[in-house]
Enzyme design. Structure first.
Site, PDB file in Angstrom:
ATOM      1  N   ASP A 197       1.819  20.737   7.023  1.00  0.00           N
ATOM      2  CA  ASP A 197       2.781  21.828   7.309  1.00  0.00           C
ATOM      3  C   ASP A 197       2.621  23.091   6.556  1.00  0.00           C
ATOM      4  O   ASP A 197       3.437  23.928   6.628  1.00  0.00           O
ATOM      5  CB  ASP A 197       4.263  21.172   7.297  1.00  0.00           C
ATOM      6  CG  ASP A 197       4.361  20.427   8.266  1.00  0.00           C
ATOM      7  OD1 ASP A 197       3.926  20.514   9.482  1.00  0.00           O
ATOM      8  OD2 ASP A 197       5.489  19.431   8.157  1.00  0.00           O
ATOM      9  N   ASP A 235       9.023  21.375  12.405  1.00  0.00           N
ATOM     10  CA  ASP A 235       7.971  20.455  12.746  1.00  0.00           C
ATOM     11  C   ASP A 235       8.989  19.092  13.296  1.00  0.00           C
ATOM     12  O   ASP A 235      10.133  19.035  12.902  1.00  0.00           O
ATOM     13  CB  ASP A 235       7.536  20.015  11.275  1.00  0.00           C
ATOM     14  CG  ASP A 235       6.736  18.937  11.241  1.00  0.00           C
ATOM     15  OD1 ASP A 235       5.940  18.695  12.385  1.00  0.00           O
ATOM     16  OD2 ASP A 235       6.930  17.831  10.438  1.00  0.00           O
ATOM     17  N   ASP A 264       7.941  19.192   6.907  1.00  0.00           N
ATOM     18  CA  ASP A 264       7.612  18.106   5.961  1.00  0.00           C
ATOM     19  C   ASP A 264       6.133  17.677   5.923  1.00  0.00           C
ATOM     20  O   ASP A 264       5.663  17.001   7.111  1.00  0.00           O
ATOM     21  CB  ASP A 264       8.631  17.050   6.249  1.00  0.00           C
ATOM     22  CG  ASP A 264       8.433  16.013   5.312  1.00  0.00           C
ATOM     23  OD1 ASP A 264       8.648  15.984   4.082  1.00  0.00           O
ATOM     24  OD2 ASP A 264       7.993  14.804   5.789  1.00  0.00           O
TER      25      ASP A 264
END
Length: 633
Positions: free
Chosen positions: A514, A311, A510
């Site tokens: 997610d 991410d 995070d």
């Protein structure tokens, strides 16, 4: 049976077998002939035979079939063939191996147990001038707490005093205390390494960071090692192979003692000793490096990962407003204008001001006290620093420079259509520098990507909900293989599943959005330093420090641990196989075979304990804030 009762039973059986062996030799030497040595050795062996038989039946009842059966067969065969001495020696070696495994397992679990043993148990609450000591579970959100030197922080919170020194080594693995400032986040389980300070609770005890860590440790200690399932599969091959070799030895020589010797050197198998010790050691080592794994199954899955999906926001980037570029006017230096901006912004409390002051302090710049400060909400700030009138903020506030100088225009155009904020700094009405604030890449992102590639990761992908321009700005310097921008949470899950269909995939994220993607990956890693979020609950591994470095270290430790486990098992099986051949040919007697097998077991367990140390990959990191290369702690 509880773990402590099982440990006691194993030790008792070992002591009984050793006492029986000695008694069998000492009774004839003392002139007593009432009890034949063979009877004493048989009596010392039978308790272990019965215990082992019960254990095997119990395992078989729940669908497990292990190599312990070889140990039972060898002791039983020795007793039936009037080889009581060989039987008691095998009993000693088997019980001794179990006790040795318990010791090695306990040593490997020590780091994990240390985390749970130091859980915060009390807090000091301030109510006006009154200070009372209360259980940590009684702390409420908003309570003002006093933390004395050396005390463990009971809950998550924010710092109320100007500064504090926090030792997070037990939680994150960072060896040096961190200097925190007013309004910084503090996490439960860390230790006050400086003077007494005040904090305000932002979470209750059971929802604080340390409580989440303890829950994960408990899950880690109760989860079955995946290698145990592999050991069961090996047993399906090993047991019949052992019986065939023993039968051939008996038929070829006509001597059943040779068959017994074959059974003895195959017992106990290193499979059931070395592999679990190695995996628990790897989990313990990863915890010390700041990566807490939910059981050794997560470690084995991580060791097999070939693709990493990151991410962006809060993972590859800092997740907040950080200083990503400084553009000084000709004749000025970055340090000079950053010192002036940091000095002026000390008088403000907005996000950009805090980031500017922090950037200046990271470069060890000495800041001056600003005077006659005026803050214009939403526009900027003005004041006198070292006798010079400074203005920092929007282009209009800084003097409405029109047109921009060429050096400044280039910087502004470079960040067109990107979610950044540009702060203009002027001195006495003259533009002296530009500062670009945005969500920049972490200082250790490049080193982490490089370390992952060194450790066998073939493909690294970025997955973000931001637009492509923003994503490419972060991904470009990192040399990623692919960037997926503008991805919704549902699209993130699709991408992770696509990558997983091609190769074992690790997802690092995070934030709450997610969590589905983390759950969809082969193994999910959550950046959990900011607390127990939904992503931490969905992940297999949680990073306990606000850094990417433990991600690469966890991969290194996982691969090394798995290699050590395989090495121990294959070496043990190979040596046992050679010993079985020599025993079948009549070169090894049953008693000597038992001693030889114990030597093999000790060797593979000692080798498995190597997983407790080493296995990290700490490379130099380019620190963008300080503008220099440094070694990680």
């Amino acid at each position: 049976m509880g773990a402590s009762n099982e440990t006691f039973l194993r030790r008792a059986l070992l002591l009984l077998a050793v006492a029986g062996l000695l008694a069998g030799f000492l009774l004839p030497a003392s002139g007593s002939d009432r009890l034949p040595p063979e009877l004493v050795w048989t009596a010392a062996t039978l308790p272990l035979v019965v215990t082992l038989a019960v254990s095997i039946v119990r395992d078989f009842w729940i669908g497990r079939f292990g190599v312990d059966l070889i140990a039972l067969l060898s002791m039983s065969a020795a007793l039936l063939l009037d080889q009581a001495l060989a039987a008691v020696v095998v009993a000693i070696m088997y019980a001794g191996g179990s006790v040795l495994e318990n010791y090695a397992r306990g040593r490997a679990e020590r780091s994990l147990k240390a985390l749970t043993d130091r859980s915060p148990r009390f807090a000091r609450r301030l109510e006006g001038e009154r200070l009372e000591e209360i259980p940590a579970e009684a702390v409420l959100v908003g309570d003002e707490l006093l933390v004395r030197a050396g005390e463990v922080l009971p809950v998550d919170g924010v710092l109320l005093d100007e500064s504090a020194s926090i030792d997070a080594s037990a939680v994150t693995g960072e060896p040096l205390p961190e200097r925190c400032r007013r309004n910084d986040e503090l996490f439960s389980g860390t230790v006050n390494a400086g003077e007494t300070f005040r904090m305000r609770a932002t979470a209750i005890s059971r929802e604080s960071t340390y409580a989440g860590i303890v829950r994960m440790v408990e899950a880690t200690q109760t989860a079955q090692a995946p290698f145990m399932r592999m050991a069961d599969r090996f047993a399906l091959l090993l047991l019949p192979a052992t019986l065939i070799v023993a039968a051939l030895a008996w038929l070829g020589s006509g001597d059943p003692i040779r068959a017994l010797a074959v059974l003895v050197v195959a017992t106990p198998c290193p499979l059931i000793l070395a592999a679990p010790v190695a995996f628990i050691g790897g989990v313990s080592r990863a915890a010390r490096a700041g990566a807490l794994m939910k059981g050794s199954s997560a470690l084995e899955a991580l060791a097999q990962a070939r693709t990493v999906v990151f991410d962006k926001t809060g993972t590859l980037t800092q997740g907040g407003a950080g200083l990503i570029e400084i553009e000084p006017a000709p004749g000025r230096s970055e340090e000079d204008i950053l010192r002036l901006l940091g000095s002026l912004e000390q008088a403000s409390s907005n996000v950009l001001a805090v980031a500017a002051v922090e950037a200046a302090r990271c470069r060890d710049l000495v800041l001056s006290r600003p005077k006659d400060v005026k803050e214009y909400r939403g526009a900027g700030i003005q004041g006198i620093v070292d006798g010079v009138l400074l203005t920092a903020g929007s282009r209009t506030l800084a003097g409405g420079i029109q047109p921009l100088p060429l050096w400044a225009e280039r910087t502004v155009k470079r960040y067109d259509d990107q979610p950044v904020l540009t702060v203009y700094l002027s001195a006495e009405g003259m533009l002296i520098g530009l500062f670009v604030f945005g969500d920049g890449a972490r200082a250790d992102a490049l080193a982490t990507v490089a370390a992952l590639r060194r450790n066998g990761i073939d493909r690294i992908v970025m997955l973000t909900g931001d637009d492509r321009n923003v994503a490419e700005r972060v991904a470009g310097p990192l040399g990623l293989d692919q960037v997926h921008a503008g991805a919704s949470p549902a699209r993130k899950v699709e991408v992770v599943r696509e990558e997983r269909s091609k190769a074992p995939t690790l997802m690092v994220g995070d934030g709450i959005n997610d969590a589905p993607a983390l759950a969809a990956a082969t193994v999910g890693i959550a950046m959990g330093a900011r607390g127990a979020t939904a992503s931490s609950q969905a992940a297999d591994i949680v990073i306990l420090t606000d850094s990417l470095r433990p991600v690469a270290e966890a991969v290194t430790i996982a691969r090394r641990t798995r290699a050590i486990a395989y090495q121990s098992v294959l070496a043990g099986l190979g040596l046992s196989g050679v010993a079985m051949i020599f025993a079948a040919l009549g070169y090894i007697e049953p008693v000597a075979g038992a001693l030889l097998q114990e030597g093999i077991d000790v060797a593979v367990i000692v080798n498995a304990l190597r997983a407790l140390r080493g296995g990290t990959d700490r490379q130099p990191i380019f620190d963008e804030n300080q503008g220099r290369i440094r070694l990680p702690a």
